[in-house]
Motif scaffolding. Structure first.
Motif, PDB file in Angstrom:
ATOM      1  N   PHE A 187       0.838  -1.201   0.000  1.00  0.00           N
ATOM      2  CA  PHE A 187       0.000   0.000   0.000  1.00  0.00           C
ATOM      3  C   PHE A 187       0.879   1.261   0.000  1.00  0.00           C
ATOM      4  O   PHE A 187       0.679   2.178  -0.768  1.00  0.00           O
ATOM      5  N   LEU A 188       1.877   1.226   0.912  1.00  0.00           N
ATOM      6  CA  LEU A 188       2.777   2.379   1.017  1.00  0.00           C
ATOM      7  C   LEU A 188       3.591   2.561  -0.257  1.00  0.00           C
ATOM      8  O   LEU A 188       3.784   3.674  -0.728  1.00  0.00           O
ATOM      9  N   MET A 189       4.075   1.440  -0.816  1.00  0.00           N
ATOM     10  CA  MET A 189       4.890   1.529  -2.032  1.00  0.00           C
ATOM     11  C   MET A 189       4.077   2.116  -3.189  1.00  0.00           C
ATOM     12  O   MET A 189       4.571   2.928  -3.946  1.00  0.00           O
ATOM     13  N   SER A 190       2.815   1.708  -3.287  1.00  0.00           N
ATOM     14  CA  SER A 190       2.000   2.223  -4.393  1.00  0.00           C
ATOM     15  C   SER A 190       1.733   3.703  -4.196  1.00  0.00           C
ATOM     16  O   SER A 190       1.590   4.461  -5.138  1.00  0.00           O
ATOM     17  N   GLY A 191       1.680   4.106  -2.898  1.00  0.00           N
ATOM     18  CA  GLY A 191       1.458   5.523  -2.617  1.00  0.00           C
ATOM     19  C   GLY A 191       2.613   6.387  -3.108  1.00  0.00           C
ATOM     20  O   GLY A 191       2.441   7.558  -3.442  1.00  0.00           O
ATOM     21  N   PHE A 192       3.838   5.803  -3.156  1.00  0.00           N
ATOM     22  CA  PHE A 192       4.973   6.591  -3.612  1.00  0.00           C
ATOM     23  C   PHE A 192       5.113   6.588  -5.139  1.00  0.00           C
ATOM     24  O   PHE A 192       5.974   7.225  -5.679  1.00  0.00           O
ATOM     25  N   GLY A 193       4.283   5.821  -5.811  1.00  0.00           N
ATOM     26  CA  GLY A 193       4.405   5.768  -7.273  1.00  0.00           C
ATOM     27  C   GLY A 193       4.086   7.110  -7.896  1.00  0.00           C
ATOM     28  O   GLY A 193       3.120   7.770  -7.525  1.00  0.00           O
ATOM     29  N   GLN A 194       4.896   7.546  -8.840  1.00  0.00           N
ATOM     30  CA  GLN A 194       4.677   8.836  -9.497  1.00  0.00           C
ATOM     31  C   GLN A 194       3.505   8.742 -10.459  1.00  0.00           C
ATOM     32  O   GLN A 194       3.401   7.808 -11.231  1.00  0.00           O
ATOM     33  N   LYS A 211       7.665   3.024 -21.473  1.00  0.00           N
ATOM     34  CA  LYS A 211       8.748   3.999 -21.303  1.00  0.00           C
ATOM     35  C   LYS A 211       8.457   5.033 -20.208  1.00  0.00           C
ATOM     36  O   LYS A 211       9.237   5.211 -19.285  1.00  0.00           O
ATOM     37  N   LEU A 212       7.315   5.721 -20.298  1.00  0.00           N
ATOM     38  CA  LEU A 212       7.057   6.829 -19.385  1.00  0.00           C
ATOM     39  C   LEU A 212       6.874   6.363 -17.948  1.00  0.00           C
ATOM     40  O   LEU A 212       7.539   6.862 -17.023  1.00  0.00           O
ATOM     41  N   GLU A 235       8.577   6.003 -12.306  1.00  0.00           N
ATOM     42  CA  GLU A 235       8.733   5.172 -11.094  1.00  0.00           C
ATOM     43  C   GLU A 235      10.174   5.168 -10.635  1.00  0.00           C
ATOM     44  O   GLU A 235      10.463   5.195  -9.443  1.00  0.00           O
ATOM     45  N   LYS A 236      11.084   5.188 -11.581  1.00  0.00           N
ATOM     46  CA  LYS A 236      12.499   5.165 -11.238  1.00  0.00           C
ATOM     47  C   LYS A 236      12.939   6.490 -10.628  1.00  0.00           C
ATOM     48  O   LYS A 236      13.705   6.519  -9.669  1.00  0.00           O
ATOM     49  N   HIS A 237      12.467   7.614 -11.186  1.00  0.00           N
ATOM     50  CA  HIS A 237      12.992   8.909 -10.769  1.00  0.00           C
ATOM     51  C   HIS A 237      12.202   9.625  -9.690  1.00  0.00           C
ATOM     52  O   HIS A 237      12.697  10.581  -9.102  1.00  0.00           O
ATOM     53  N   LYS A 238      10.993   9.218  -9.417  1.00  0.00           N
ATOM     54  CA  LYS A 238      10.188   9.796  -8.340  1.00  0.00           C
ATOM     55  C   LYS A 238      10.275  11.318  -8.304  1.00  0.00           C
ATOM     56  O   LYS A 238      10.829  11.918  -7.390  1.00  0.00           O
ATOM     57  N   LEU A 239       9.724  11.928  -9.335  1.00  0.00           N
ATOM     58  CA  LEU A 239       9.845  13.375  -9.480  1.00  0.00           C
ATOM     59  C   LEU A 239       8.867  14.129  -8.593  1.00  0.00           C
ATOM     60  O   LEU A 239       7.747  13.679  -8.364  1.00  0.00           O
ATOM     61  N   ASN A 240       9.318  15.300  -8.113  1.00  0.00           N
ATOM     62  CA  ASN A 240       8.459  16.186  -7.336  1.00  0.00           C
ATOM     63  C   ASN A 240       7.616  17.066  -8.244  1.00  0.00           C
ATOM     64  O   ASN A 240       6.500  17.445  -7.901  1.00  0.00           O
ATOM     65  N   SER A 241       8.193  17.428  -9.365  1.00  0.00           N
ATOM     66  CA  SER A 241       7.488  18.322 -10.288  1.00  0.00           C
ATOM     67  C   SER A 241       6.254  17.643 -10.848  1.00  0.00           C
ATOM     68  O   SER A 241       6.211  16.418 -10.957  1.00  0.00           O
ATOM     69  N   THR A 242       5.290  18.453 -11.223  1.00  0.00           N
ATOM     70  CA  THR A 242       4.077  17.940 -11.862  1.00  0.00           C
ATOM     71  C   THR A 242       4.432  17.417 -13.246  1.00  0.00           C
ATOM     72  O   THR A 242       5.205  18.051 -13.969  1.00  0.00           O
ATOM     73  N   VAL A 243       3.902  16.253 -13.595  1.00  0.00           N
ATOM     74  CA  VAL A 243       4.165  15.692 -14.925  1.00  0.00           C
ATOM     75  C   VAL A 243       2.849  15.576 -15.689  1.00  0.00           C
ATOM     76  O   VAL A 243       1.880  15.006 -15.195  1.00  0.00           O
ATOM     77  N   TRP A 244       2.832  16.127 -16.887  1.00  0.00           N
ATOM     78  CA  TRP A 244       1.672  15.987 -17.777  1.00  0.00           C
ATOM     79  C   TRP A 244       2.087  15.217 -19.008  1.00  0.00           C
ATOM     80  O   TRP A 244       3.225  15.317 -19.455  1.00  0.00           O
TER      81      TRP A 244
END
Lengths: 200, 162
Positions: free
Chosen positions: B13-20, B89-90, B95-104
């Protein structure tokens, strides 16, 4: 009198901002670059072509790769009609070794390029043409007065990823118009692509 | 065994919560944003997973995004990968980079149509970045990549002077 004094200053400042790359309607001077068969390939109005389909491209960019089949098809169709495809790679291979001359030779053989693939090692011609991305097409017309005139700049068609869903073939439209002695309707188009890899 | 089961479930549950996650948008959302009268500086970066210079500069956007608060600066990374490559790809990239910025993800295919609507002077090459501060009437653009220093300079210039 005061106004005349300022005119040279204004012209000077404009020239600083003016980009000197080829624009639509400009004469393109003849040039030669090394081809993958190690000969010097000459682009010139003296050659018996009606024009040229110049494409700045490279080995690594996914967009370039997507268009390889379409470039081969363009050459098959338009070379017999007088407009051969001429591909040029201007990328800096020191940062992108995939785009080295050796890899150009390999790619051309593997893919069976039926057109020249030239190495713009100093990037002089990417700058002269104002190429910014790969692929980037420049269609030249061999005008009656013995000059090569730039008549189209831009994309090959309107769908990179799905050739079967292309609705507009920009390069074909431009070349067809020139073959009929007509003016190109859509002279400049844009597309997403990989930026040209400039030397630092 | 029950404790182990619940611990595992909590872990997943926690891991999925961190998914970008990212949001799929059409062109109009971007043009609306560009035309907004926001007081924050909007930095809109156009990138793709296959674009190496784009990927290289993403950490710079991330770092500067953390330096300023959300009211001053908002970074939006607009992805231009092919729709068919989202899963392969995306998503793995995010998931690898766990970005803080908003991604569209921009869901458009007719580039000749959308490129000039985003910015007339853009040739279509990636990366490409817009700097919009609607309340001050600012729209600047940069075609090509940034270093951390040049990006920092561009952002602070706008924030300090407007």
């Amino acid at each position: 009198m005061k106004k005349l004094f300022f005119l040279p200053l204004i012209l000077l400042s404009l020239s600083i901002f003016a980009q000197d790359n080829y624009k639509i309607g400009d004469q393109v001077m003849p040039f030669k670059l090394k081809n993958v068969d190690n000969t010097q390939f000459l682009v010139s109005p003296a050659n018996p072509w009606k024009g040229y389909i110049i494409v700045f491209t490279c080995n690594h960019c996914p967009f370039s790769i997507l268009y390889e089949d379409r470039l081969i098809a363009l050459d098959k169709k338009y070379r017999p009609l007088g407009f051969p495809v001429v591909a040029i790679n201007s990328n800096d291979a020191s940062v992108y070794p995939d785009d080295s001359f050796e890899n150009m030779v390999i790619r051309s053989k593997e893919k069976g390029f039926n057109f020249p693939y030239l190495h713009d090692e100093t990037q002089e011609f990417a700058k002269k043409f104002g190429a910014t991305r790969t692929p980037h097409v420049f269609v030249l017309n061999n005008a009656p007065d013995g000059k090569l005139i730039l008549e189209y700049i831009g994309a090959i068609d309107d769908n990179a990823k799905e050739p079967e869903n292309v609705t507009v073939r920009y390069v074909e439209s431009a070349v067809n118009a020139l073959l009929e002695g007509k003016e190109v309707v859509e002279k400049v188009t844009k597309a997403i692509g990989c930026s040209i890899k400039w030397k630092e | 065994m029950t404790k182990l089961f619940f611990t595992l479930m909590l872990g997943f549950f926690l891991m999925s919560g961190f998914g970008q996650s990212f949001r799929t948008v059409k062109l109009n959302e971007i043009t609306d944003l560009i035309e907004s009268e926001n007081d924050s500086l909007l930095v809109i970066n156009f990138w793709a997973t296959w674009c190496l210079p784009c990927v290289k500069e993403i950490p710079y956007f991330e770092e500067l995004g953390k330096k300023y608060n959300n009211h001053q600066l908002k970074i939006i990374l607009v992805n231009l990968d092919f729709k068919k490559d989202i899963d392969t790809k995306l998503i793995p990239f995010l998931e690898k980079h766990k970005l803080n910025s908003t991604v569209w993800f921009l869901d458009e295919t007719n580039a000749n149509s959308f490129i000039p609507k985003i910015e007339e002077n853009w040739s279509g090459a990636l990366p490409f970045t817009l700097f919009i501060k609607g309340s001050s009437g600012i729209k600047k653009w940069h075609e090509g990549s940034f270093t951390l220093d040049s990006l920092n300079e561009q952002i602070s210039n706008i924030l300090l002077n407007h």
